[in-house]
Design a protein around this motif. Structure first.
Motif, PDB file in Angstrom:
ATOM      1  N   ALA A  92       7.936   0.145   1.078  1.00  0.00           N
ATOM      2  CA  ALA A  92       8.382  -0.619  -0.086  1.00  0.00           C
ATOM      3  C   ALA A  92       8.336  -2.128   0.158  1.00  0.00           C
ATOM      4  CB  ALA A  92       9.796  -0.194  -0.471  1.00  0.00           C
ATOM      5  N   SER A  93       8.357  -2.556   1.414  1.00  0.00           N
ATOM      6  CA  SER A  93       8.356  -4.011   1.671  1.00  0.00           C
ATOM      7  C   SER A  93       7.005  -4.652   1.322  1.00  0.00           C
ATOM      8  CB  SER A  93       8.736  -4.300   3.129  1.00  0.00           C
ATOM      9  OG  SER A  93       7.729  -3.845   3.996  1.00  0.00           O
ATOM     10  N   ARG A  94       5.937  -3.845   1.254  1.00  0.00           N
ATOM     11  CA  ARG A  94       4.611  -4.328   0.814  1.00  0.00           C
ATOM     12  C   ARG A  94       4.228  -5.648   1.477  1.00  0.00           C
ATOM     13  NH1 ARG A  94       3.046  -2.060  -4.293  1.00  0.00           N
ATOM     14  NH2 ARG A  94       2.247  -4.054  -5.016  1.00  0.00           N
ATOM     15  N   THR A  95       4.310  -5.704   2.780  1.00  0.00           N
ATOM     16  CA  THR A  95       3.925  -6.927   3.469  1.00  0.00           C
ATOM     17  C   THR A  95       2.466  -6.822   3.906  1.00  0.00           C
ATOM     18  OG1 THR A  95       4.705  -6.014   5.549  1.00  0.00           O
ATOM     19  CG2 THR A  95       6.225  -7.456   4.383  1.00  0.00           C
ATOM     20  N   CYS A  96       1.786  -7.942   3.878  1.00  0.00           N
ATOM     21  CA  CYS A  96       0.418  -8.007   4.391  1.00  0.00           C
ATOM     22  C   CYS A  96       0.149  -9.410   4.890  1.00  0.00           C
ATOM     23  CB  CYS A  96      -0.615  -7.658   3.320  1.00  0.00           C
ATOM     24  SG  CYS A  96      -2.300  -7.712   3.982  1.00  0.00           S
ATOM     25  N   ARG A  97      -0.487  -9.499   6.037  1.00  0.00           N
ATOM     26  CA  ARG A  97      -0.870 -10.773   6.616  1.00  0.00           C
ATOM     27  C   ARG A  97      -2.360 -10.691   6.913  1.00  0.00           C
ATOM     28  NH1 ARG A  97      -0.058 -12.814  11.988  1.00  0.00           N
ATOM     29  NH2 ARG A  97       0.698 -10.758  12.567  1.00  0.00           N
ATOM     30  N   THR A  98      -3.088 -11.707   6.513  1.00  0.00           N
ATOM     31  CA  THR A  98      -4.534 -11.745   6.757  1.00  0.00           C
ATOM     32  C   THR A  98      -4.809 -12.813   7.805  1.00  0.00           C
ATOM     33  OG1 THR A  98      -4.876 -11.167   4.449  1.00  0.00           O
ATOM     34  CG2 THR A  98      -6.790 -11.980   5.664  1.00  0.00           C
ATOM     35  N   TRP A 174      -9.715   3.125   5.012  1.00  0.00           N
ATOM     36  CA  TRP A 174      -9.983   1.775   5.520  1.00  0.00           C
ATOM     37  C   TRP A 174      -9.762   0.716   4.445  1.00  0.00           C
ATOM     38  CZ3 TRP A 174     -11.596   0.958  10.666  1.00  0.00           C
ATOM     39  CH2 TRP A 174     -11.931   2.115  11.385  1.00  0.00           C
ATOM     40  N   GLN A 175      -9.189   1.101   3.324  1.00  0.00           N
ATOM     41  CA  GLN A 175      -8.975   0.153   2.237  1.00  0.00           C
ATOM     42  C   GLN A 175      -7.603  -0.495   2.419  1.00  0.00           C
ATOM     43  OE1 GLN A 175     -11.060  -0.915  -0.413  1.00  0.00           O
ATOM     44  NE2 GLN A 175      -9.343  -2.355  -0.367  1.00  0.00           N
ATOM     45  N   ALA A 176      -7.601  -1.812   2.657  1.00  0.00           N
ATOM     46  CA  ALA A 176      -6.316  -2.518   2.731  1.00  0.00           C
ATOM     47  C   ALA A 176      -5.681  -2.483   1.340  1.00  0.00           C
ATOM     48  CB  ALA A 176      -6.530  -3.954   3.205  1.00  0.00           C
ATOM     49  N   PRO A 177      -4.339  -2.452   1.241  1.00  0.00           N
ATOM     50  CA  PRO A 177      -3.693  -2.355  -0.072  1.00  0.00           C
ATOM     51  C   PRO A 177      -3.929  -3.606  -0.908  1.00  0.00           C
ATOM     52  CG  PRO A 177      -2.061  -2.727   1.642  1.00  0.00           C
ATOM     53  CD  PRO A 177      -3.368  -2.502   2.332  1.00  0.00           C
ATOM     54  N   VAL A 178      -3.753  -3.432  -2.225  1.00  0.00           N
ATOM     55  CA  VAL A 178      -4.104  -4.500  -3.178  1.00  0.00           C
ATOM     56  C   VAL A 178      -3.314  -5.775  -2.894  1.00  0.00           C
ATOM     57  CG1 VAL A 178      -2.471  -3.672  -4.922  1.00  0.00           C
ATOM     58  CG2 VAL A 178      -4.515  -4.948  -5.628  1.00  0.00           C
ATOM     59  N   TYR A 179      -2.069  -5.637  -2.389  1.00  0.00           N
ATOM     60  CA  TYR A 179      -1.269  -6.851  -2.167  1.00  0.00           C
ATOM     61  C   TYR A 179      -1.790  -7.686  -1.001  1.00  0.00           C
ATOM     62  CZ  TYR A 179       1.257  -3.177   0.465  1.00  0.00           C
ATOM     63  OH  TYR A 179       1.576  -2.095   1.246  1.00  0.00           O
ATOM     64  N   CYS A 180      -2.790  -7.203  -0.255  1.00  0.00           N
ATOM     65  CA  CYS A 180      -3.439  -8.054   0.749  1.00  0.00           C
ATOM     66  C   CYS A 180      -4.369  -9.072   0.090  1.00  0.00           C
ATOM     67  CB  CYS A 180      -4.267  -7.210   1.715  1.00  0.00           C
ATOM     68  SG  CYS A 180      -3.279  -6.241   2.863  1.00  0.00           S
TER      69      CYS A 180
END
Ligand SMILES: *[C@@H]1O[C@H](CO)[C@@H](O)[C@H](O)[C@H]1NC(C)=O
Ligand SMILES: *[C@@H]1O[C@H](CO)[C@@H](O)[C@H](O)[C@H]1NC(C)=O
Length: 189
Positions: A92-98, A174-180
């Motif tokens: 649920a935290s939906r964190t992403c770092r690129t 291998w699909q990063a989530p949309v919030y990335c």
């Protein structure tokens, strides 16, 4: 007078020393990594433990570390050979770092040029050991040529628990989530 037996001993000794020199030139080299494999790894970073589900896929220019920290978060580290990496959670935290790196994923021959250090017994396996200078020590099973462990200079240890040559993770995983891909994502770099 030098007797015949002593002469033959000397000849034997010369042959033996030549043999030793040859064996230095014939030092074992690490097996290149298979172009695709799946490994389960136990990581120990000064007592912090992680299980890493590693999918190495050189053919498709990608490498995936699915990391379970002990009693912690499941974290995805998806690396592309163009230098882009996504670190994300699917909770649920939906964190992403690129992160963008100058270099891509490890090449199958990344151990080329490693310095041979000899053989050691490790966790019940007889291993050839090499040092990749400024980086790590690499232990490979003498018989099967599979990696057993590698130890980074930082002290981080990677222990190989399974090693499935040729195993490939399905494309959709291998699909990063949309919030990335949100430009307003505060965690993006
Ligand atoms: C992890 O490494 C530490 C030393 O850094 C050691 O004391 C500990 O026993 C190791 N734990 C496991 C499970 O290997
Ligand atoms: C690298 O490839 C990935 C996957 O195709 C893509 O999402 C990313 O934007 C690419 N990065 C660059 C810098 O082109």
């Amino acid at each position: 007078m030098v007797s015949i037996p002593i002469l033959s001993l000397i000849v034997l000794f010369l042959v033996f020393s030549a043999g030793v020199q040859f064996s230095v030139a014939d030092e074992p080299v690490p097996a290149p990594w298979p172009e695709q494999f799946h490994a389960l790894m136990l990581m120990n970073k000064s007592g912090s433990l992680e299980i890493v589900d590693l999918w190495y896929d050189w053919v498709n220019d990608r490498n995936f570390n699915i990391i379970q920290k002990q009693l912690g978060k499941l974290t995805y580290d998806l690396e592309w050979n163009n230098g882009t990496s996504f670190y994300y959670t699917l909770d649920a935290s939906r964190t992403c770092r690129t992160v963008h790196f100058e270099v891509g994923i490890l090449r199958p021959n990344w151990l080329d040029g490693a310095k041979y250090l000899g053989q050691r017994h490790v966790n019940g396996f007889l291993c050839n050991v090499w040092e990749k200078v400024d980086f790590l020590w690499y232990y490979e099973d003498v018989v099967s040529k599979r990696p057993v462990q590698w130890i980074f200079y930082t002290g981080r240890e990677a222990h190989v628990m399974t090693f499935e040559v040729g195993a490939v993770l399905e494309d959709e995983k291998w699909q990063a989530p949309v919030y990335c891909f949100h430009n307003d994502n505060k965690n993006s770099e």
